[in-house]
Write a protein that holds these residues in place. Structure first.
Motif, PDB file in Angstrom:
ATOM      1  N   ILE J 103       0.845  -1.207   0.000  1.00 30.53           N
ATOM      2  CA  ILE J 103       0.000   0.000   0.000  1.00 30.53           C
ATOM      3  C   ILE J 103       0.877   1.252   0.000  1.00 30.53           C
ATOM      4  CG2 ILE J 103      -1.657   1.327   1.394  1.00 30.53           C
ATOM      5  CD1 ILE J 103      -2.860  -1.409   2.268  1.00 30.53           C
ATOM      6  N   GLN J 104       1.941   1.246   0.771  1.00 31.15           N
ATOM      7  CA  GLN J 104       2.830   2.414   0.809  1.00 31.15           C
ATOM      8  C   GLN J 104       3.527   2.621  -0.533  1.00 31.15           C
ATOM      9  OE1 GLN J 104       5.219   1.622   4.251  1.00 31.15           O
ATOM     10  NE2 GLN J 104       3.786   2.630   5.617  1.00 31.15           N
ATOM     11  N   GLU J 105       3.922   1.524  -1.164  1.00 33.84           N
ATOM     12  CA  GLU J 105       4.579   1.695  -2.459  1.00 33.84           C
ATOM     13  C   GLU J 105       3.630   2.312  -3.481  1.00 33.84           C
ATOM     14  OE1 GLU J 105       7.538  -1.213  -4.127  1.00 33.84           O
ATOM     15  OE2 GLU J 105       5.949  -1.434  -5.607  1.00 33.84           O
ATOM     16  N   LYS J 106       2.358   1.917  -3.418  1.00 34.68           N
ATOM     17  CA  LYS J 106       1.395   2.406  -4.401  1.00 34.68           C
ATOM     18  C   LYS J 106       0.878   3.805  -4.070  1.00 34.68           C
ATOM     19  CE  LYS J 106      -0.652  -2.079  -5.679  1.00 34.68           C
ATOM     20  NZ  LYS J 106      -0.235  -2.237  -7.079  1.00 34.68           N
ATOM     21  N   PHE J 107       0.803   4.118  -2.753  1.00 32.67           N
ATOM     22  CA  PHE J 107       0.080   5.328  -2.353  1.00 32.67           C
ATOM     23  C   PHE J 107       0.922   6.338  -1.566  1.00 32.67           C
ATOM     24  CE2 PHE J 107      -3.220   2.084  -2.821  1.00 32.67           C
ATOM     25  CZ  PHE J 107      -4.297   2.748  -3.353  1.00 32.67           C
ATOM     26  N   GLY J 108       2.003   5.902  -0.975  1.00 30.86           N
ATOM     27  CA  GLY J 108       2.768   6.782  -0.091  1.00 30.86           C
ATOM     28  C   GLY J 108       2.438   6.495   1.360  1.00 30.86           C
ATOM     29  N   ASP J 109       2.901   7.381   2.270  1.00 28.27           N
ATOM     30  CA  ASP J 109       2.708   7.147   3.701  1.00 28.27           C
ATOM     31  C   ASP J 109       1.279   7.519   4.083  1.00 28.27           C
ATOM     32  OD1 ASP J 109       3.287   6.422   6.280  1.00 28.27           O
ATOM     33  OD2 ASP J 109       4.704   8.039   6.679  1.00 28.27           O
ATOM     34  N   GLY J 110       0.540   6.555   4.555  1.00 25.35           N
ATOM     35  CA  GLY J 110      -0.852   6.779   4.920  1.00 25.35           C
ATOM     36  C   GLY J 110      -1.502   5.457   5.239  1.00 25.35           C
ATOM     37  N   ILE J 111      -2.814   5.455   5.243  1.00 25.12           N
ATOM     38  CA  ILE J 111      -3.540   4.231   5.597  1.00 25.12           C
ATOM     39  C   ILE J 111      -4.736   4.032   4.671  1.00 25.12           C
ATOM     40  CG2 ILE J 111      -2.983   4.484   8.066  1.00 25.12           C
ATOM     41  CD1 ILE J 111      -6.097   5.242   8.273  1.00 25.12           C
ATOM     42  N   MET J 112      -5.282   2.813   4.719  1.00 26.27           N
ATOM     43  CA  MET J 112      -6.591   2.556   4.118  1.00 26.27           C
ATOM     44  C   MET J 112      -7.623   2.829   5.191  1.00 26.27           C
ATOM     45  SD  MET J 112      -8.322  -0.986   2.683  1.00 26.27           S
ATOM     46  CE  MET J 112      -8.486  -1.738   4.314  1.00 26.27           C
ATOM     47  N   SER J 113      -8.569   3.710   4.901  1.00 29.62           N
ATOM     48  CA  SER J 113      -9.584   4.027   5.898  1.00 29.62           C
ATOM     49  C   SER J 113     -10.449   2.812   6.202  1.00 29.62           C
ATOM     50  CB  SER J 113     -10.474   5.161   5.397  1.00 29.62           C
ATOM     51  OG  SER J 113     -11.455   5.460   6.373  1.00 29.62           O
ATOM     52  N   ALA J 114     -10.760   2.634   7.498  1.00 34.07           N
ATOM     53  CA  ALA J 114     -11.734   1.609   7.890  1.00 34.07           C
ATOM     54  C   ALA J 114     -13.080   2.259   8.175  1.00 34.07           C
ATOM     55  CB  ALA J 114     -11.223   0.847   9.112  1.00 34.07           C
ATOM     56  N   ILE J 115     -13.215   3.524   7.828  1.00 35.66           N
ATOM     57  CA  ILE J 115     -14.450   4.269   8.077  1.00 35.66           C
ATOM     58  C   ILE J 115     -15.115   4.602   6.738  1.00 35.66           C
ATOM     59  CG2 ILE J 115     -15.412   6.330   9.208  1.00 35.66           C
ATOM     60  CD1 ILE J 115     -13.905   4.498  11.179  1.00 35.66           C
ATOM     61  N   ASP J 116     -14.356   5.218   5.854  1.00 34.29           N
ATOM     62  CA  ASP J 116     -14.831   5.435   4.486  1.00 34.29           C
ATOM     63  C   ASP J 116     -14.482   4.143   3.756  1.00 34.29           C
ATOM     64  OD1 ASP J 116     -15.277   6.141   1.857  1.00 34.29           O
ATOM     65  OD2 ASP J 116     -14.466   8.161   2.080  1.00 34.29           O
ATOM     66  N   PHE J 117     -15.290   3.139   3.989  1.00 39.38           N
ATOM     67  CA  PHE J 117     -14.887   1.752   3.781  1.00 39.38           C
ATOM     68  C   PHE J 117     -16.109   0.907   3.456  1.00 39.38           C
ATOM     69  CE2 PHE J 117     -14.293  -2.442   5.893  1.00 39.38           C
ATOM     70  CZ  PHE J 117     -13.135  -2.872   5.282  1.00 39.38           C
ATOM     71  N   THR J 118     -15.973   0.012   2.488  1.00 40.96           N
ATOM     72  CA  THR J 118     -17.038  -0.961   2.227  1.00 40.96           C
ATOM     73  C   THR J 118     -16.446  -2.364   2.216  1.00 40.96           C
ATOM     74  OG1 THR J 118     -16.775  -0.928  -0.177  1.00 40.96           O
ATOM     75  CG2 THR J 118     -18.250   0.720   0.774  1.00 40.96           C
ATOM     76  N   LEU J 119     -17.328  -3.312   2.421  1.00 45.04           N
ATOM     77  CA  LEU J 119     -16.900  -4.700   2.622  1.00 45.04           C
ATOM     78  C   LEU J 119     -17.948  -5.605   1.991  1.00 45.04           C
ATOM     79  CD1 LEU J 119     -14.936  -6.562   4.207  1.00 45.04           C
ATOM     80  CD2 LEU J 119     -16.277  -6.098   6.245  1.00 45.04           C
ATOM     81  N   ASP J 120     -17.524  -6.435   1.061  1.00 49.29           N
ATOM     82  CA  ASP J 120     -18.473  -7.338   0.401  1.00 49.29           C
ATOM     83  C   ASP J 120     -18.004  -8.787   0.493  1.00 49.29           C
ATOM     84  OD1 ASP J 120     -20.584  -5.638  -1.142  1.00 49.29           O
ATOM     85  OD2 ASP J 120     -18.655  -4.610  -1.392  1.00 49.29           O
ATOM     86  N   VAL J 121     -18.977  -9.666   0.548  1.00 45.09           N
ATOM     87  CA  VAL J 121     -18.703 -11.102   0.593  1.00 45.09           C
ATOM     88  C   VAL J 121     -19.436 -11.755  -0.576  1.00 45.09           C
ATOM     89  CG1 VAL J 121     -18.998 -13.226   1.914  1.00 45.09           C
ATOM     90  CG2 VAL J 121     -18.551 -11.071   3.100  1.00 45.09           C
ATOM     91  N   GLU J 122     -18.698 -12.544  -1.343  1.00 47.18           N
ATOM     92  CA  GLU J 122     -19.337 -13.301  -2.428  1.00 47.18           C
ATOM     93  C   GLU J 122     -18.938 -14.763  -2.342  1.00 47.18           C
ATOM     94  OE1 GLU J 122     -18.996 -11.324  -6.505  1.00 47.18           O
ATOM     95  OE2 GLU J 122     -17.977  -9.936  -5.135  1.00 47.18           O
ATOM     96  N   LYS J 123     -19.819 -15.576  -2.887  1.00 49.44           N
ATOM     97  CA  LYS J 123     -19.548 -17.015  -2.972  1.00 49.44           C
ATOM     98  C   LYS J 123     -19.076 -17.306  -4.386  1.00 49.44           C
ATOM     99  CE  LYS J 123     -21.775 -21.382  -1.803  1.00 49.44           C
ATOM    100  NZ  LYS J 123     -22.966 -21.919  -1.085  1.00 49.44           N
ATOM    101  N   GLU J 124     -17.868 -17.820  -4.508  1.00 47.47           N
ATOM    102  CA  GLU J 124     -17.347 -18.179  -5.816  1.00 47.47           C
ATOM    103  C   GLU J 124     -17.396 -19.688  -5.978  1.00 47.47           C
ATOM    104  OE1 GLU J 124     -14.105 -14.967  -7.240  1.00 47.47           O
ATOM    105  OE2 GLU J 124     -13.376 -16.533  -5.901  1.00 47.47           O
ATOM    106  N   ALA J 125     -18.173 -20.128  -6.932  1.00 47.12           N
ATOM    107  CA  ALA J 125     -18.220 -21.569  -7.183  1.00 47.12           C
ATOM    108  C   ALA J 125     -16.872 -22.022  -7.718  1.00 47.12           C
ATOM    109  CB  ALA J 125     -19.319 -21.880  -8.180  1.00 47.12           C
TER     110      ALA J 125
END
Lengths: 146, 146, 146, 146, 146, 146, 146, 146, 146, 146
Positions: J103-125
């Motif tokens: 993440i740092q290599e791609k974006f620099g010094d910082g974080i991925m927000s866990a607030i402005d954040f979405t989370l999905d679950v899918e079933k892959e056959a």
């Protein structure tokens, strides 16, 4: 806390000399458990005791000073992982409250001192398997009211 | 883990009957420390022992079943805060490694069993202050090689 | 461990009676800190003391038995979060080793007893802000050698 | 946190000079407990104090700079294992709530400062065994409302 | 420690009354953060403040006594799991040492008091997203030497 | 995590140059708290900033690379023992829930960012004792729904 | 506890010799799991076993003494982070109480010894994916009554 | 996590019916360890299995739904205090790294599944004392590379 | 566990070569996240992969052996302090139970494998601020009944 | 923190209605993972969403108020014991540092927000066994300099 460097030096010297703690007990006139406590820097020796010990182990006098200092006591992790030492933790966990009940009934509100305290280990021969006998003797200290 | 409800019931009944653990020792033919362990559900009684105990305490037979069950053992926090019980933790912290050294020298690599194990408490009169004498006897178990 | 139910009963009764711990000190002939320790079930009262206390607070005699029992001691989390209590933890963290150094220099290898021990709190008027004066007195216990 | 390297240097120099903390108290004009706190890098000395200390101990002036820095404070594990230091943890566990009760009754909602704070150790001769007397004096700080 | 029962009662009453903490600020003449601290029993109100608060919330006078008591302070687990509260833990972890460095450079060896202390929260409108502005003001307490 | 080796190098260089963080603030055009964070490797400098800093401190250019790397952040134990840093932990313990209440009332469900965040320290002269003023400004981040 | 230095030496020598633990099983006449335990200093070898092992690995005889000493046992953190080792922690967390129930029903109140104990690992070919088969055999130790 | 309420209901019903887990094994066609895991809500039964179990125990059908739910798994404290369960923790502490070494040598980098996993307990008669035989069989899962 | 020494060597070599993980992805034919896992010794490379990696980084072949060994996995403290890594802990704390609910509803009682598992990171351009997209794919493992 | 009482009510109502989270997704127009987060009181619903949810589940309107409150977030113990949830802890332990690197290599010094954040679950056959696919999308937040 971690095991002091001097401990390994003392244990190696003892091994090389072929001495047991029982042998050292005779030389120092102190119980072997107490002497092992000095090895692990959990007890402080007098100058006389340190000198006798260092001589018996064939070590340089330079170690005398360290053995007579007052050590920071307590070794190992919060819950010990070594099975032999853990069993004493388990005894405290399982029998701690029963012991408290019995000691209080016999003595009143107070504690068994771990300072005015002696500790002995004996080997009891038993046809079903030898037994370790440990005897603790600690002064009862009643809670002072004021 | 927390102290089981039945413990308070048993201790109150014992107090009301004016019985000491030493009295119960005579009634059950078991050591008082072991009986206190049954009170705290750290040891399981036989039907016969539970019946004798419940009768001696003047309790309903309904408690017999609970006393004969095999309890989940271990009481109190990781590091005990009660000063009387803490002293056993302190003994393990301060004298654990010395004890390991002495037991291994006398017996080899193994442990003192905390299962095939007995524990006694005695009061030793002493002009400088009475002493608590605790005697542990545990079978030595050598590490099996395979 | 959590604060015993009886503590709130005692504190409320004391509040309703408009009594201070200093008042109770006069009634019981015991120091106010010790009496507060009885309130929190950290010290056990004699029958006489419990009776005096329960009467002074206008409570039923039923509480006498509980106050004379030998309590499981130690309250609160491993590291206290209450700022007033935490400061004592901080003092132990910051001044623990210096205290050890000074006590050992004056007394040798041993400890200050927390059992044969008294604790007093005084208010010292000071134009720059009143001060809390705490006096601890504990018997020195030298390590026994054996 | 672990004990700083400089502590051992200072303690050894003090030992070699045959000085007690009481001697250093006279030389520096500061209490011996505070000086021991400087040894363990729990308090920062002024240039003047550091110079006096380093000279008294016969050390190189190079140590002055370290002794005047503002140290990271707090030593040892979360729950101390050394029996002498543990007793202060035990006092906090057993008497923390009673102390809070008494201090609040005398002063209101607030704390005893551990910063505007002094700490003294005295040896009290006692025929039943000498006593350690510890006196803490901390400014009461009332909670500010805003 | 867990959130006191009274907190929910107060928060529900406030919700039903349609009052904001800013409204209560005007009624009590105290900052909204301090009032929220009273809700969570982290600060103690005077009789006058408690009366005003209870009246504003339409609650029975019975709650006044509890709000004026001196609470045991500190809420939640050792490391908070709630993301909003955790961020303050993170600020302490990441910026604690830098803050220590800056405060010491400006003031010397000492601390910012968390007792003689105020705390304000403001909403700062910002086209790139509103900002939370928190202002802490604590008295500097220099370490006393003695 | 422990304090990086480079921190001591930077602090010593700064001391030898007789520079304050306020001086560095002027040289770098960055706030002194942020610069102290770079010293403790809690923030990463740009090449330009690192070059300015290293030059100001009279250090070799070799340190530039380390100061521009993205550090692993967070220093010290789970609960800090240093009294100055602990006070921020205490503020989180005592005022964490009240802050959550106020921020949510003003902004809705979300957090104050500790990343899009600034932190300032000022000295406020006060006849009753100077005060430490800390200003935090963090972007409000509302919880995203999806 | 951390992994002893000798472990890496032994593992590297074994790799360089191109030996598997199964090969060592044939050479020493001991089970491969037990031999791996000697590598990690969790079991102590006899002089004979240590000599055979050191020779097989092409190491100097100097290692024999260390391998015959009685080690401090237990490795790794309180909760293991390595996924392979964690699964054994998980089995204990998930199946610990069911195992207790079954063992007690079959044997009575007691434990499976972890000392008089053997442990074997086999590879079971399975078309749906090979399986790890672990067989533990520990002597049942009934609680002694006294 | 603590032991679910339903566990006690199921264990009491089983006791009253005089059924062993081996009896239930015959009725359900599932291994007794797995059935004990259902008792402790560490495994979820199918409707069919739950119905058979509830009928065998003479309980109301109302319990079927709970037994088929997917439970939150893991019971007891971080380090178990019950001696029987602790021995599995000890095996993980002492033999965890040796097991990792052997499994990796036989299978490569991966783990033994604790999900695609079976667990059996047998009683082995032995003239020197009966033995507990535990057989674990878990699918080997190699680390996927991507 | 602490970060292995080889990690810094690899990261420095990569920096000096001016290579990104995306570049290494092309050279090794493995995903960049997996390669970063090899850097931190959380995944083991084949001989072929290690050779390619070491050559690409311009390092001596001596590192190949270490990279192909099966590492002890898991890095950092129990609760991470680095803000970037902590967010994954927070996601587990906040969304762990909801994820369990959804996965169980879709798949039944079981887990998502963290071994037969892949992990990808992508940068999603977004006018309101770029987004980190993380995709995890783990085989569903249903609990085996036996 | 422990699972809120309302969670069980909601889950039971959902079961009785025969609704899946996917069904609720259609009714509320929100992702099923987010809805499960509302069930566990880890996310706050709008009045409209809460009303739709309560109606769909056939519950009394009284629950609407609770579902729209801003919850204290974070569930379960420091290290989760449930195997499904633990795997996310394991992913954080094993892949946390590699993710930070990428993440740092791609974006620099910082974080991925866990607030402005979405989370999905899918079933892959998948013929080799279905797979759980989890997609996280969090805004990148660069560290602000000031």
């Amino acid at each position: 806390m971690s095991i002091p460097n001097i401990t390994e030096t003392l244990l190696n010297a003892k091994k090389n000399k072929g001495l047991s703690f029982a042998d050292l007990e005779k030389i120092l006139g102190r119980d072997e458990v107490w002497i092992a406590s000095v090895f692990y820097r959990q007890a402080s020796a007098s100058d006389e005791e340190a000198k006798l010990l260092v001589e018996a182990l064939g070590l340089e006098p330079i170690y005398i000073q360290e053995l007579t200092g007052y050590p920071v006591k307590g070794l190992g992790p919060v819950v010990p992982t070594d099975p032999l030492i853990y069993r004493f933790y388990e005894i405290m966990q399982v029998y701690g409250f029963p012991l408290k009940e019995i000691i209080q009934e016999k003595f009143g509100d107070g504690i068994m001192s771990a300072i005015d305290f002696t500790l002995d280990v004996e080997k009891e021969a038993d046809p079903k398997g030898d037994r370790v006998k440990i005897t603790m003797s600690g002064k009862f200290l009643p809670y002072k009211k004021w």
